[in-house]
Design a protein around this motif. Structure first.
Motif, PDB file in Angstrom:
ATOM      1  N   VAL A  80       0.778  -0.896   0.286  1.00 34.88           N
ATOM      2  CA  VAL A  80       0.219  -0.319   0.132  1.00 34.88           C
ATOM      3  C   VAL A  80       1.041   1.809   0.087  1.00 34.88           C
ATOM      4  CG1 VAL A  80      -1.520   1.000   1.147  1.00 34.88           C
ATOM      5  CG2 VAL A  80      -1.787  -0.819   1.158  1.00 34.88           C
ATOM      6  N   GLN A  81       1.970   1.322   1.186  1.00 35.42           N
ATOM      7  CA  GLN A  81       2.476   2.655   0.989  1.00 35.42           C
ATOM      8  C   GLN A  81       3.386   2.656  -0.208  1.00 35.42           C
ATOM      9  OE1 GLN A  81       4.887   1.083   4.344  1.00 35.42           O
ATOM     10  NE2 GLN A  81       4.235   2.646   5.967  1.00 35.42           N
ATOM     11  N   ILE A  82       3.971   1.734  -1.272  1.00 33.94           N
ATOM     12  CA  ILE A  82       4.591   1.939  -2.021  1.00 33.94           C
ATOM     13  C   ILE A  82       3.616   1.405  -3.288  1.00 33.94           C
ATOM     14  CG2 ILE A  82       6.084   0.793  -4.008  1.00 33.94           C
ATOM     15  CD1 ILE A  82       7.219  -1.295  -1.129  1.00 33.94           C
ATOM     16  N   ILE A  83       2.268   1.531  -3.163  1.00 36.13           N
ATOM     17  CA  ILE A  83       2.439   2.070  -4.759  1.00 36.13           C
ATOM     18  C   ILE A  83       1.173   3.650  -4.603  1.00 36.13           C
ATOM     19  CG2 ILE A  83      -0.783   1.757  -6.208  1.00 36.13           C
ATOM     20  CD1 ILE A  83       0.085  -1.418  -5.073  1.00 36.13           C
ATOM     21  N   LYS A  84       0.823   3.820  -3.095  1.00 34.78           N
ATOM     22  CA  LYS A  84       0.292   5.158  -2.553  1.00 34.78           C
ATOM     23  C   LYS A  84       1.955   6.326  -3.019  1.00 34.78           C
ATOM     24  CE  LYS A  84      -1.204   5.270   1.066  1.00 34.78           C
ATOM     25  NZ  LYS A  84      -1.698   5.904   2.596  1.00 34.78           N
ATOM     26  N   ARG A  85       2.859   6.095  -2.686  1.00 33.94           N
ATOM     27  CA  ARG A  85       3.763   6.774  -3.037  1.00 33.94           C
ATOM     28  C   ARG A  85       3.839   7.225  -4.192  1.00 33.94           C
ATOM     29  NH1 ARG A  85       7.578  10.453  -1.935  1.00 33.94           N
ATOM     30  NH2 ARG A  85       6.131  10.660  -0.346  1.00 33.94           N
ATOM     31  N   VAL A 144      -9.822   3.999  -2.509  1.00 35.64           N
ATOM     32  CA  VAL A 144      -9.788   3.367  -3.133  1.00 35.64           C
ATOM     33  C   VAL A 144      -9.302   2.084  -3.075  1.00 35.64           C
ATOM     34  CG1 VAL A 144     -10.239   3.533  -5.477  1.00 35.64           C
ATOM     35  CG2 VAL A 144     -11.392   5.104  -3.975  1.00 35.64           C
ATOM     36  N   LEU A 145      -7.581   2.696  -3.494  1.00 34.27           N
ATOM     37  CA  LEU A 145      -6.966   1.850  -3.443  1.00 34.27           C
ATOM     38  C   LEU A 145      -6.444   1.164  -2.398  1.00 34.27           C
ATOM     39  CD1 LEU A 145      -3.358   4.659  -4.478  1.00 34.27           C
ATOM     40  CD2 LEU A 145      -4.663   2.796  -5.794  1.00 34.27           C
ATOM     41  N   THR A 146      -6.424   1.544  -1.434  1.00 29.52           N
ATOM     42  CA  THR A 146      -5.866   0.177   0.195  1.00 29.52           C
ATOM     43  C   THR A 146      -6.842  -0.639   0.255  1.00 29.52           C
ATOM     44  OG1 THR A 146      -5.069   2.649   1.150  1.00 29.52           O
ATOM     45  CG2 THR A 146      -5.905   0.468   2.090  1.00 29.52           C
ATOM     46  N   ASP A 192       0.782   2.479 -16.194  1.00 33.48           N
ATOM     47  CA  ASP A 192       2.513   3.219 -16.284  1.00 33.48           C
ATOM     48  C   ASP A 192       3.260   2.822 -14.515  1.00 33.48           C
ATOM     49  OD1 ASP A 192       3.918   5.760 -17.313  1.00 33.48           O
ATOM     50  OD2 ASP A 192       3.919   6.030 -14.996  1.00 33.48           O
ATOM     51  N   LEU A 193       2.076   2.125 -13.536  1.00 34.84           N
ATOM     52  CA  LEU A 193       2.339   1.269 -12.112  1.00 34.84           C
ATOM     53  C   LEU A 193       3.322   0.849 -12.759  1.00 34.84           C
ATOM     54  CD1 LEU A 193       2.860   1.327  -9.236  1.00 34.84           C
ATOM     55  CD2 LEU A 193       0.527   0.612  -9.565  1.00 34.84           C
ATOM     56  N   GLU A 194       2.415  -0.285 -13.329  1.00 34.03           N
ATOM     57  CA  GLU A 194       2.656  -1.888 -13.835  1.00 34.03           C
ATOM     58  C   GLU A 194       4.318  -2.087 -14.619  1.00 34.03           C
ATOM     59  OE1 GLU A 194       0.465  -5.996 -16.038  1.00 34.03           O
ATOM     60  OE2 GLU A 194       0.739  -3.962 -17.339  1.00 34.03           O
ATOM     61  N   ARG A 195       4.683  -0.881 -15.264  1.00 39.28           N
ATOM     62  CA  ARG A 195       5.459  -0.752 -15.903  1.00 39.28           C
ATOM     63  C   ARG A 195       6.444  -0.941 -15.605  1.00 39.28           C
ATOM     64  NH1 ARG A 195       4.552   2.047 -19.655  1.00 39.28           N
ATOM     65  NH2 ARG A 195       4.922   3.905 -19.910  1.00 39.28           N
ATOM     66  N   LYS A 196       6.882   0.015 -14.104  1.00 36.32           N
ATOM     67  CA  LYS A 196       8.014   0.435 -12.907  1.00 36.32           C
ATOM     68  C   LYS A 196       7.670  -0.978 -12.500  1.00 36.32           C
ATOM     69  CE  LYS A 196       7.916   4.368 -15.188  1.00 36.32           C
ATOM     70  NZ  LYS A 196       7.416   5.233 -14.637  1.00 36.32           N
ATOM     71  N   VAL A 197       6.861  -1.304 -11.818  1.00 37.11           N
ATOM     72  CA  VAL A 197       7.031  -2.664 -10.759  1.00 37.11           C
ATOM     73  C   VAL A 197       7.994  -3.599 -11.188  1.00 37.11           C
ATOM     74  CG1 VAL A 197       6.037  -4.248  -9.499  1.00 37.11           C
ATOM     75  CG2 VAL A 197       4.766  -1.595  -9.201  1.00 37.11           C
ATOM     76  N   THR A 198       7.580  -4.621 -12.671  1.00 37.65           N
ATOM     77  CA  THR A 198       7.751  -5.177 -13.535  1.00 37.65           C
ATOM     78  C   THR A 198       9.433  -4.864 -13.595  1.00 37.65           C
ATOM     79  OG1 THR A 198       5.655  -5.961 -14.252  1.00 37.65           O
ATOM     80  CG2 THR A 198       7.465  -6.649 -15.820  1.00 37.65           C
ATOM     81  N   LEU A 221      10.619   4.185  -9.973  1.00 42.41           N
ATOM     82  CA  LEU A 221       9.339   3.799  -8.520  1.00 42.41           C
ATOM     83  C   LEU A 221       8.935   4.456  -7.660  1.00 42.41           C
ATOM     84  CD1 LEU A 221       7.341   1.795  -8.572  1.00 42.41           C
ATOM     85  CD2 LEU A 221       8.848   0.528  -6.814  1.00 42.41           C
ATOM     86  N   PHE A 222      10.204   4.720  -6.614  1.00 39.09           N
ATOM     87  CA  PHE A 222       9.952   5.877  -6.180  1.00 39.09           C
ATOM     88  C   PHE A 222      10.538   7.388  -5.877  1.00 39.09           C
ATOM     89  CE2 PHE A 222      11.411   1.544  -3.981  1.00 39.09           C
ATOM     90  CZ  PHE A 222      10.365   1.085  -3.295  1.00 39.09           C
TER      91      PHE A 222
END
Length: 400
Positions: free
Chosen positions: A218-223, A244-246, A320-326, A341-342
């Protein structure tokens, strides 16, 4: 203690610790948290001293959201932390209207010399804009029954109708999901091992080994959410709210034992919802998971105000998030994929912390023995390399 899950490669453990260190450094520090707790306790005291409307009632002021469930993150430079607070009147909502309570809350604060110049009326809440890096949003409501933590709050900006909610119930729901199999989390067992080997960890962020994979996810995705929307036109591309995200992440969580696995699973579930809208026009709804009112349409819906713009914004964010996390999880960590990512800040500090930790591993014979399964525990409970009861291998840094 013998681990109960697959042995990990060295790089997987390093990446897990780096993710935890990064997330821990994103979290609000204890000083800020204490300031916020003091702030809402001070507000509670103001209402306790009211000689008019509130003198006949018990008022409870408490935090909701990320401060309650342990998923806070620092705001980006130039932005403020949003401290969400509930003011619960210990009287039945049937005796009051939302507007009555809202107006009385504003009256008390507006008559107070400290708070009056800091007030701002919002749609359903009253905001106190402190001269610091946070503001407090006070959502007022009344109890439903005496034996429940649920309460009624204003349904919308008209302040005419009530709507159910339950911040304390949501906190219990989230933590129940988050803390399952806690003793088996990759970093929990890791911490036990470090403690047994007496590896020095005082220089690490306080709770690196304490938070669950779900909390860290949750913290990483919220950032990344904050970074993604930082320079966007929020009218055209509305930001995805933390609630919503949480909720989506907690509902998607499949009891993963590592942050890496939780992130991968979250990406798959979030991408599925994005694809459903992008290709099939299916609009998902995010309801409060603890609101089980028989008529689903009357349950608290965190996406009830979403329009096409919100769903399109969600799709763009998830792609965009999926690309950065992957990229981060699939490759050796470097400054670029870390910052993607961060964001800027903490990269060198976090890497140095990780390197220092790894160096302490190399010079610790007890740890090496624990890793290889050649450690012993003597009659006094001390770990050694020669006598006592032999310990099982922990499997850390094992070859694949």
């Amino acid at each position: 203690m013998r681990n109960n899950y697959t042995k990990y490669k060295e790089e997987e453990f390093k990446k897990e610790e780096l993710l935890a260190i990064a997330a821990a450094n994103l979290e609000l520090d204890d000083t800020r948290k204490e300031q916020m707790i003091s702030a809402y306790k001070a507000v509670n005291d103001v209402f306790d001293k009211d000689e008019e409307f509130f003198k006949d009632y018990t008022v409870n002021v408490y935090a909701q959201g990320s401060l309650l469930i342990g998923t806070t993150i620092k705001p980006l430079p130039g932005q403020e932390f949003d401290l969400d607070i509930v003011l619960k009147l210990d009287d039945s909502y049937l005796n009051h209207t939302p507007k009555e309570i809202y107006d009385e809350v504003f009256r008390v604060l507006d008559n107070h010399g400290t708070y009056s110049p800091l007030l701002q009326k919002k749609n359903r809440c009253i905001r106190i804009n402190y001269n610091s890096d946070f503001h407090m949003d006070i959502l007022s409501g009344c109890k439903i029954t005496s034996d429940s933590t649920r309460l009624m709050i204003p349904n919308d900006k008209t302040l005419m109708d009530w709507s159910r909610t339950d911040p304390k119930g949501y906190d219990a729901w989230f933590k129940n999901i988050s803390e399952k199999h806690k003793s088996q989390f990759m970093l929990t067992e890791r911490f036990v091992m470090l403690t047994e080997a007496k590896v020095e960890t005082e220089d690490l962020p306080k709770d690196v080994y304490v938070k669950s994979p779900l909390q860290r996810t949750v913290q990483i995705i919220k950032r990344y959410r904050d970074l993604y929307y930082e320079n966007k036109d929020l009218v055209k591309t509305p930001v995805i709210s933390s609630i919503v995200l949480t909720t989506l992440l907690a509902q998607s969580y499949d009891e993963e034992l590592s942050i890496q696995a939780a992130l991968k699973n979250a990406m798959a579930k979030m991408k599925h919802l994005a694809d459903d809208y992008k290709y099939k026009g299916i609009r998902f709804q995010v309801y409060n998971p603890i609101d089980l009112y028989p008529d689903k349409e009357k349950r608290e819906n965190f996406t009830d105000s979403w329009t096409d713009k919100h769903y399109e914004s969600y799709v763009g964010f998830v792609i965009d998030l999926e690309r950065k996390v992957t990229t981060f999880l699939s490759n050796s960590t470097n400054e670029q994929n870390y910052k993607d990512l961060f964001g800027n800040g903490y990269y060198k500090q976090n890497i140095q912390t990780l390197v220092k930790l790894e160096e302490s591993f190399k010079g610790n014979p007890q740890l090496a023995a624990l890793l290889s399964g050649t450690a012993y525990t003597d009659s006094s409970g001390k770990i050694n390399t020669s006598s006592g009861v032999k310990n099982g291998s922990h499997g850390f840094y094992a070859e694949s």
